[in-house]
Design a protein around this motif. Sequence first.
Motif, short mmCIF file in Angstrom:
data_model
loop_
_atom_site.label_atom_id
_atom_site.label_comp_id
_atom_site.label_asym_id
_atom_site.label_seq_id
_atom_site.Cartn_x
_atom_site.Cartn_y
_atom_site.Cartn_z
N MET A 70 0.80 -1.23 0.00
CA MET A 70 0.00 0.00 0.00
C MET A 70 0.83 1.28 0.00
O MET A 70 0.46 2.25 -0.68
CB MET A 70 -1.00 0.01 1.16
N PRO A 71 1.96 1.38 0.72
CA PRO A 71 2.74 2.61 0.62
C PRO A 71 3.22 2.87 -0.81
O PRO A 71 3.22 4.02 -1.27
CB PRO A 71 3.92 2.37 1.57
N ILE A 72 3.59 1.82 -1.51
CA ILE A 72 4.07 1.96 -2.90
C ILE A 72 2.92 2.34 -3.82
O ILE A 72 3.05 3.22 -4.67
CB ILE A 72 4.77 0.66 -3.36
N ILE A 73 1.78 1.68 -3.63
CA ILE A 73 0.60 2.00 -4.44
C ILE A 73 0.16 3.44 -4.20
O ILE A 73 -0.13 4.18 -5.14
CB ILE A 73 -0.55 1.01 -4.13
N ALA A 74 0.12 3.85 -2.94
CA ALA A 74 -0.29 5.22 -2.60
C ALA A 74 0.70 6.25 -3.15
O ALA A 74 0.29 7.31 -3.63
CB ALA A 74 -0.43 5.36 -1.08
N TYR A 75 1.99 5.95 -3.09
CA TYR A 75 3.00 6.85 -3.66
C TYR A 75 2.76 7.00 -5.17
O TYR A 75 2.82 8.10 -5.71
CB TYR A 75 4.41 6.32 -3.38
N HIS A 76 2.51 5.89 -5.82
CA HIS A 76 2.23 5.88 -7.26
C HIS A 76 1.02 6.78 -7.57
O HIS A 76 1.06 7.59 -8.50
CB HIS A 76 1.97 4.43 -7.69
N GLU A 77 -0.04 6.64 -6.75
CA GLU A 77 -1.24 7.46 -6.94
C GLU A 77 -0.96 8.94 -6.65
O GLU A 77 -1.40 9.81 -7.40
CB GLU A 77 -2.36 6.99 -6.01
N ALA A 78 -0.26 9.19 -5.55
CA ALA A 78 -0.01 10.58 -5.14
C ALA A 78 0.78 11.35 -6.19
O ALA A 78 0.64 12.56 -6.30
CB ALA A 78 0.74 10.60 -3.80
N ASN A 79 1.58 10.63 -6.95
CA ASN A 79 2.39 11.28 -7.99
C ASN A 79 1.75 11.18 -9.37
O ASN A 79 2.40 11.50 -10.37
CB ASN A 79 3.79 10.68 -8.00
N ASN A 80 0.50 10.72 -9.42
CA ASN A 80 -0.23 10.58 -10.68
C ASN A 80 0.59 9.86 -11.75
O ASN A 80 0.54 10.21 -12.93
CB ASN A 80 -0.68 11.94 -11.21
N SER A 81 1.32 8.85 -11.31
CA SER A 81 2.16 8.10 -12.24
C SER A 81 1.31 7.21 -13.13
O SER A 81 0.33 6.61 -12.68
CB SER A 81 3.16 7.24 -11.46
N LYS A 82 1.70 7.14 -14.36
CA LYS A 82 1.02 6.26 -15.33
C LYS A 82 1.89 5.06 -15.68
O LYS A 82 1.51 4.22 -16.48
CB LYS A 82 0.68 7.04 -16.61
N ASP A 83 3.07 4.97 -15.06
CA ASP A 83 4.04 3.92 -15.37
C ASP A 83 3.71 2.64 -14.59
O ASP A 83 4.27 2.39 -13.52
CB ASP A 83 5.45 4.41 -15.05
N ILE A 84 2.80 1.84 -15.12
CA ILE A 84 2.36 0.62 -14.46
C ILE A 84 3.48 -0.41 -14.38
O ILE A 84 3.57 -1.17 -13.41
CB ILE A 84 1.08 0.05 -15.11
N LYS A 85 4.37 -0.44 -15.36
CA LYS A 85 5.50 -1.38 -15.34
C LYS A 85 6.41 -1.09 -14.14
O LYS A 85 6.87 -2.03 -13.46
CB LYS A 85 6.31 -1.30 -16.63
N LYS A 86 6.65 0.19 -13.90
CA LYS A 86 7.50 0.57 -12.76
C LYS A 86 6.81 0.19 -11.44
O LYS A 86 7.47 -0.28 -10.51
CB LYS A 86 7.79 2.07 -12.80
N LEU A 87 5.49 0.38 -11.38
CA LEU A 87 4.74 -0.01 -10.17
C LEU A 87 4.84 -1.51 -9.95
O LEU A 87 5.08 -1.97 -8.83
CB LEU A 87 3.28 0.43 -10.29
N ILE A 88 4.65 -2.28 -11.00
CA ILE A 88 4.74 -3.75 -10.88
C ILE A 88 6.14 -4.17 -10.42
O ILE A 88 6.28 -5.02 -9.54
CB ILE A 88 4.36 -4.42 -12.21
N LYS A 89 7.17 -3.56 -11.00
CA LYS A 89 8.55 -3.88 -10.58
C LYS A 89 8.77 -3.53 -9.11
O LYS A 89 9.36 -4.31 -8.35
CB LYS A 89 9.56 -3.11 -11.43
N SER A 90 8.28 -2.37 -8.71
CA SER A 90 8.46 -1.92 -7.32
C SER A 90 7.75 -2.85 -6.34
O SER A 90 8.31 -3.22 -5.30
CB SER A 90 7.91 -0.50 -7.15
N LEU A 91 6.53 -3.24 -6.68
CA LEU A 91 5.77 -4.13 -5.80
C LEU A 91 6.37 -5.53 -5.76
O LEU A 91 6.40 -6.18 -4.71
CB LEU A 91 4.30 -4.17 -6.23
N THR A 92 6.87 -6.00 -6.88
CA THR A 92 7.51 -7.31 -6.92
C THR A 92 8.77 -7.31 -6.06
O THR A 92 9.00 -8.23 -5.27
CB THR A 92 7.83 -7.72 -8.37
N LEU A 93 9.57 -6.26 -6.20
CA LEU A 93 10.78 -6.15 -5.38
C LEU A 93 10.42 -6.08 -3.89
O LEU A 93 11.04 -6.75 -3.06
CB LEU A 93 11.61 -4.93 -5.79
#
Length: 186
Positions: free
Chosen positions: A143-166
């Motif tokens: 959730m902190p990573i997902i919320a950070y992604h949302e807070a920054n209006n990021s559209k980079d889903i690949k980066k989100l997936i990599k971050s969550l996997t790591l």
Amino acid sequence: IEYSKELEDYIKDRLKIDVVDRDIYCKVVIKTKNGETKSTVIKGSHLNAKEEDEELKNAFKSLSLSDFLEYIEDIPKEIEDIILETIKTNKELVKSEYLKLGDDELLYIVEKTASACYERMKGTNKPAMAIAGSGNMGIMATMPIIAYHEANNSKDIKKLIKSLTLSALVTTYATYHSSYISSMCG
């Protein structure tokens, strides 16, 4: 709140807590209305680990951060799908009524994460995606990573997936190198 008070009143004379030994230990005994008794013991791990599981854990424990970084560069499709399901599932635990949604990015991240954990701990009938056998750990690792992604209006889903996997890999690694059960389930 009424539900919690009713539950508290119901169990106050029925719940017994004793320190048994140094490991986390929980024994639950339930007596049904017809007098039947059922019990279970949880000690050391709530996963009822099998020998094969231990071999897998030991193999995982031998990996390093560089192994994880290499892995996230080419994540298998089935793992990406699990991560996408994790995002959806854990976000559904967040209740907007707990969120102030101020301009502060850190506050936003904390509120989203705390809201999901609170909903899980109060017994909301919604699933959480577990990591290393713990739903709360799954929330805390995602959730902190997902919320950070949302807070920054990021559209980079690949980066989100990599971050969550790591995050999932590191969380699992840390769990396997520490105790498998704790008073806060990870």
